[in-house]
Design a protein around this motif. Structure first.
Motif, short mmCIF file in Angstrom:
data_model
loop_
_atom_site.label_atom_id
_atom_site.label_comp_id
_atom_site.label_asym_id
_atom_site.label_seq_id
_atom_site.Cartn_x
_atom_site.Cartn_y
_atom_site.Cartn_z
N ASP A 1 8.45 14.05 -11.20
CA ASP A 1 9.60 13.85 -11.56
C ASP A 1 10.57 12.64 -11.07
O ASP A 1 11.28 12.03 -11.79
N ARG A 2 10.54 12.60 -10.05
CA ARG A 2 11.02 11.60 -9.29
C ARG A 2 10.45 10.04 -9.78
O ARG A 2 11.30 9.19 -10.08
N LEU A 3 9.27 10.07 -9.98
CA LEU A 3 8.76 8.75 -10.60
C LEU A 3 9.02 8.45 -11.98
O LEU A 3 9.75 7.41 -12.33
N ALA A 4 9.13 9.62 -12.88
CA ALA A 4 9.65 9.40 -14.19
C ALA A 4 10.98 9.13 -14.38
O ALA A 4 11.40 8.21 -15.01
N ALA A 5 11.94 9.71 -13.71
CA ALA A 5 13.10 9.27 -13.48
C ALA A 5 13.44 7.70 -13.17
O ALA A 5 14.56 7.10 -13.32
N LEU A 6 12.48 7.29 -12.33
CA LEU A 6 12.80 5.97 -11.62
C LEU A 6 12.52 5.11 -12.79
O LEU A 6 13.17 3.78 -12.90
N ILE A 7 11.28 5.38 -13.69
CA ILE A 7 10.87 4.33 -14.45
C ILE A 7 11.89 3.51 -15.34
O ILE A 7 11.93 2.44 -15.65
N GLY A 8 12.92 4.55 -15.98
CA GLY A 8 13.93 3.70 -16.94
C GLY A 8 14.82 2.80 -16.00
O GLY A 8 16.01 2.18 -16.65
N GLU B 1 0.77 -1.09 -0.04
CA GLU B 1 0.09 -0.04 0.02
C GLU B 1 1.07 1.39 -0.06
O GLU B 1 1.60 1.38 1.05
N ALA B 2 0.69 2.09 -0.98
CA ALA B 2 1.60 3.29 -1.21
C ALA B 2 0.71 4.51 -1.44
O ALA B 2 0.86 5.02 -2.59
N PRO B 3 0.06 4.96 -0.60
CA PRO B 3 -0.84 6.15 -0.98
C PRO B 3 -0.07 7.43 -1.30
O PRO B 3 -0.36 8.26 -2.06
N LEU B 4 1.23 7.67 -0.76
CA LEU B 4 2.17 8.48 -0.99
C LEU B 4 3.57 8.36 -1.62
O LEU B 4 4.14 8.86 -2.32
N ASP B 5 4.15 7.19 -1.05
CA ASP B 5 5.41 7.08 -1.48
C ASP B 5 5.42 6.03 -2.63
O ASP B 5 6.03 4.71 -2.16
N LEU B 6 4.89 6.22 -3.56
CA LEU B 6 5.07 5.32 -4.65
C LEU B 6 6.52 4.87 -5.32
O LEU B 6 6.91 3.62 -5.48
N THR B 7 7.34 5.83 -5.41
CA THR B 7 8.62 5.47 -5.61
C THR B 7 9.29 4.80 -4.61
O THR B 7 10.32 3.61 -5.25
N LEU C 1 -3.92 16.52 -1.94
CA LEU C 1 -4.69 16.51 -0.67
C LEU C 1 -3.56 16.81 0.65
O LEU C 1 -4.08 17.36 1.45
N ALA C 2 -2.47 16.04 0.41
CA ALA C 2 -1.63 16.17 1.67
C ALA C 2 -0.54 17.38 1.19
O ALA C 2 0.47 17.65 2.26
N GLU C 3 -0.86 18.05 0.32
CA GLU C 3 -0.03 19.29 0.03
C GLU C 3 1.41 18.89 -0.12
O GLU C 3 2.07 19.68 0.32
N ARG C 4 1.63 17.96 -0.94
CA ARG C 4 2.94 17.66 -1.23
C ARG C 4 3.29 18.19 -2.69
O ARG C 4 2.35 18.24 -3.45
N ASP C 5 4.62 18.31 -2.96
CA ASP C 5 4.69 18.78 -4.31
C ASP C 5 4.64 17.90 -5.11
O ASP C 5 5.59 16.90 -5.57
N TRP C 6 3.54 17.76 -5.98
CA TRP C 6 3.26 16.55 -6.85
C TRP C 6 4.17 16.88 -8.31
O TRP C 6 4.46 15.72 -8.57
N ARG C 7 4.68 17.87 -8.46
CA ARG C 7 5.44 17.88 -9.43
C ARG C 7 6.85 17.18 -9.28
O ARG C 7 7.32 16.64 -9.92
N GLU C 8 7.40 17.45 -8.00
CA GLU C 8 8.86 16.80 -7.74
C GLU C 8 8.41 15.41 -7.54
O GLU C 8 9.32 14.47 -8.06
N GLU C 9 7.32 14.78 -7.02
CA GLU C 9 6.94 13.50 -6.90
C GLU C 9 6.94 12.82 -8.26
O GLU C 9 7.51 11.74 -8.52
#
Length: 171
Positions: A103-110, A62-68, A93-101
């Protein structure tokens, strides 16, 4: 690099069922990374339907916030991330920086050692949302989906339970 797939489409279009079949076809010991949170009875019922359809052979993170972080834990297991739009909702809703998250996800995919299938909703095809938050979410979802699709090997659009490949492997 392991294969990555994005499946998008509207509500109840068959995205999750398609993703589950693809992940099971990839290999044994599938892992489901769930981003949903059961804040009410309706959401509990939706989560229950997904769990029943998958069956007990699936692992779960279960990863509602920490997907990476969840993807990093998966190792080489074939993974299904369901879904990016709920993850985005949780971040906003948690007021996290979704753009930063994102970017982290996109960089991780490869760099992932195991195959992954992402499910997301195509939310920009309907009416313009009435509220500023609704419009911000629609725009953020479009941006996130473009980022992930750009990094994935294949992209499918699911319509009425039928997959349409919009980005073939190697494009």
């Amino acid at each position: 690099m392991a294969k990555s797939i994005l499946i998008t489409g509207g509500a109840r279009s068959g995205k999750s069922a398609l993703a589950e079949r693809l992940v099971q076809d990839i290999g044994p010991d599938p892992l489901y990374i769930a981003t949903a949170q059961a804040f009410d009875g309706e959401m509990e019922d939706r989560i229950g339907l997904h769990q029943d359809r998958r069956g007990p052979e699936w692992g779960l993170i279960e990863a509602p916030l920490d997907l990476t972080g969840a993807l990093a834990q998966a190792g080489t297991r074939p993974c299904l991330v369901d879904c990016l739009t709920l993850w985005l909702t949780n971040l906003m809703l948690a007021e996290r920086d979704w753009r930063e998250e994102a970017d982290r996800l996109a960089a991780l995919i490869g760099t992932l050692p195991g195959p992954v299938v992402f499910v997301t909703n195509e939310v920009g095809l309907g009416i313009v949302p009435e509220t500023p938050l609704g419009r911000a979410f629609r725009d953020a979802a479009g941006t996130l989906n473009q980022q992930v699709a750009g990094r994935c090997d294949e992209v499918f659009l699911c319509v009425a339970g039928q997959p349409l490949k919009v980005k073939p492997h190697g494009s």
